[in-house]
Design a protein around this motif. Structure first.
Motif, short mmCIF file in Angstrom:
data_model
loop_
_atom_site.label_atom_id
_atom_site.label_comp_id
_atom_site.label_asym_id
_atom_site.label_seq_id
_atom_site.Cartn_x
_atom_site.Cartn_y
_atom_site.Cartn_z
N TYR A 8 0.86 -1.19 0.00
CA TYR A 8 0.00 0.00 0.00
C TYR A 8 0.89 1.23 0.00
CZ TYR A 8 -3.82 -3.08 1.32
OH TYR A 8 -4.74 -4.08 1.34
N ILE A 9 0.37 2.32 -0.57
CA ILE A 9 1.03 3.62 -0.45
C ILE A 9 0.22 4.40 0.57
CG2 ILE A 9 1.75 5.74 -1.61
CD1 ILE A 9 1.84 4.15 -4.23
N GLU A 10 0.83 4.66 1.70
CA GLU A 10 0.16 5.39 2.78
C GLU A 10 0.43 6.89 2.66
OE1 GLU A 10 2.27 2.76 3.53
OE2 GLU A 10 0.89 1.21 4.21
N GLU A 11 -0.29 7.67 3.45
CA GLU A 11 -0.19 9.13 3.40
C GLU A 11 1.25 9.61 3.59
OE1 GLU A 11 -2.33 13.02 5.42
OE2 GLU A 11 -3.24 11.06 5.67
N GLU A 12 1.98 9.01 4.50
CA GLU A 12 3.37 9.42 4.75
C GLU A 12 4.23 9.21 3.50
OE1 GLU A 12 6.29 11.29 6.78
OE2 GLU A 12 4.21 11.11 7.41
N GLU A 13 4.00 8.12 2.78
CA GLU A 13 4.75 7.86 1.54
C GLU A 13 4.34 8.84 0.44
OE1 GLU A 13 5.67 3.13 1.51
OE2 GLU A 13 3.55 3.70 1.58
N LEU A 14 3.06 9.23 0.42
CA LEU A 14 2.59 10.17 -0.60
C LEU A 14 3.27 11.52 -0.49
CD1 LEU A 14 -1.26 9.59 -0.89
CD2 LEU A 14 0.50 9.06 -2.57
N LYS A 15 3.59 11.95 0.73
CA LYS A 15 4.25 13.24 0.92
C LYS A 15 5.52 13.32 0.09
CE LYS A 15 2.86 14.33 5.62
NZ LYS A 15 3.33 14.60 6.98
N PHE A 16 6.23 12.20 -0.02
CA PHE A 16 7.51 12.16 -0.71
C PHE A 16 7.39 11.58 -2.13
CE2 PHE A 16 8.15 11.87 3.86
CZ PHE A 16 8.92 13.02 4.06
N PHE A 17 6.16 11.55 -2.65
CA PHE A 17 5.87 10.99 -3.96
C PHE A 17 6.78 11.56 -5.05
CE2 PHE A 17 3.50 11.23 -7.98
CZ PHE A 17 3.16 9.90 -8.16
N LEU A 18 6.88 12.89 -5.15
CA LEU A 18 7.67 13.51 -6.21
C LEU A 18 9.15 13.19 -6.06
CD1 LEU A 18 6.03 17.06 -6.44
CD2 LEU A 18 5.66 15.09 -7.94
N GLN A 19 9.61 13.05 -4.84
CA GLN A 19 11.02 12.75 -4.61
C GLN A 19 11.40 11.34 -5.04
OE1 GLN A 19 11.54 13.78 -0.46
NE2 GLN A 19 11.92 15.93 -0.98
N ARG A 20 10.44 10.46 -5.17
CA ARG A 20 10.71 9.11 -5.68
C ARG A 20 11.03 9.19 -7.18
NH1 ARG A 20 12.31 5.71 -2.45
NH2 ARG A 20 11.37 3.96 -3.49
N PHE A 21 10.50 10.22 -7.84
CA PHE A 21 10.77 10.43 -9.26
C PHE A 21 12.05 11.23 -9.48
CE2 PHE A 21 6.37 9.31 -9.24
CZ PHE A 21 6.15 8.67 -10.44
N CYS A 22 12.32 12.18 -8.57
CA CYS A 22 13.50 13.05 -8.67
C CYS A 22 13.87 13.49 -7.26
CB CYS A 22 13.19 14.26 -9.54
SG CYS A 22 14.46 15.51 -9.56
N SER A 23 15.05 13.12 -6.80
CA SER A 23 15.42 13.38 -5.40
C SER A 23 15.43 14.87 -5.05
CB SER A 23 16.78 12.76 -5.09
OG SER A 23 17.78 13.31 -5.93
N ALA A 24 15.59 15.74 -6.06
CA ALA A 24 15.61 17.18 -5.80
C ALA A 24 14.21 17.79 -5.78
CB ALA A 24 16.46 17.87 -6.86
N GLY A 62 -7.77 4.65 3.89
CA GLY A 62 -6.69 5.54 4.26
C GLY A 62 -5.37 5.22 3.60
N ARG A 63 -5.39 4.39 2.57
CA ARG A 63 -4.17 4.03 1.85
C ARG A 63 -4.54 3.62 0.43
NH1 ARG A 63 -3.12 -1.64 5.12
NH2 ARG A 63 -5.07 -2.59 4.45
N ILE A 64 -3.54 3.60 -0.44
CA ILE A 64 -3.77 3.28 -1.85
C ILE A 64 -3.18 1.92 -2.17
CG2 ILE A 64 -3.35 4.01 -4.24
CD1 ILE A 64 -2.97 6.89 -3.11
N GLY A 65 -4.03 0.99 -2.60
CA GLY A 65 -3.57 -0.33 -3.02
C GLY A 65 -3.19 -0.29 -4.50
N VAL A 66 -2.58 -1.37 -4.96
CA VAL A 66 -2.10 -1.40 -6.34
C VAL A 66 -3.25 -1.27 -7.34
CG1 VAL A 66 -2.05 -3.93 -6.56
CG2 VAL A 66 -0.51 -2.54 -7.94
N GLU A 67 -4.39 -1.89 -7.07
CA GLU A 67 -5.53 -1.79 -8.00
C GLU A 67 -6.04 -0.36 -8.04
OE1 GLU A 67 -5.50 -4.15 -5.51
OE2 GLU A 67 -5.00 -5.90 -6.72
N GLU A 68 -6.11 0.28 -6.89
CA GLU A 68 -6.57 1.68 -6.84
C GLU A 68 -5.61 2.58 -7.60
OE1 GLU A 68 -8.81 1.94 -2.52
OE2 GLU A 68 -6.63 1.73 -2.53
N PHE A 69 -4.30 2.31 -7.43
CA PHE A 69 -3.30 3.12 -8.13
C PHE A 69 -3.41 2.93 -9.63
CE2 PHE A 69 1.11 3.82 -9.69
CZ PHE A 69 1.29 5.12 -9.24
N GLN A 70 -3.54 1.68 -10.07
CA GLN A 70 -3.68 1.40 -11.51
C GLN A 70 -4.92 2.08 -12.06
OE1 GLN A 70 -3.39 -2.94 -11.32
NE2 GLN A 70 -1.65 -2.83 -12.71
N ALA A 71 -6.03 2.01 -11.34
CA ALA A 71 -7.28 2.62 -11.81
C ALA A 71 -7.10 4.12 -11.97
CB ALA A 71 -8.41 2.31 -10.82
#
Length: 109
Positions: A58-74, A96-105
């Motif tokens: 799952y992608i939780e809220e805390e991981e979402l905060k750093f979403f853009l940094q997973r694509f580019c560390s800066a 309260g979290r995003i599963g793989v199916e939700e993300f794909q959708a």
């Protein structure tokens, strides 16, 4: 595996540049600009695995905060408003979290 093995570095840079200003991040537009919206469901699942930093499936809220940094560390951290809007847009079952199916959708819609 890295995101640049699935998406072009130029497309990632364009998508990051588009949402540099706080509260300018739009997930749908980001997925279009970085090219993820045109990828196969298998590639989207691979990207999900990279974004799922703790390996919880799952992608939780805390991981979402750093979403853009997973694509580019800066890249910047998402604002609380952006994080909550992103979560609400993708979290179809309201757990309260995003599963793989939700993300794909969300990415492929």
């Amino acid at each position: 595996m890295s995101l640049s093995s699935i998406l072009s570095a130029d497309a990632i840079a364009t998508a990051i540049k588009d949402c540099q200003a706080p509260d300018s991040f739009c997930p749908k537009k980001f997925f279009q600009l970085c090219g993820l919206a045109k990828k196969s469901p298998q590639d989207v699942k691979k990207v999900f695995g990279i974004l799922d930093n703790d390996g919880s499936d799952y992608i939780e809220e805390e991981e979402l905060k750093f979403f853009l940094q997973r694509f580019c560390s800066a890249a910047r951290v998402l604002t609380d408003k952006e994080t909550k809007a992103f979560l609400n847009a993708a979290d179809d079952d309201s757990d309260g979290r995003i599963g793989v199916e939700e993300f794909q959708a969300m990415v492929l819609s």
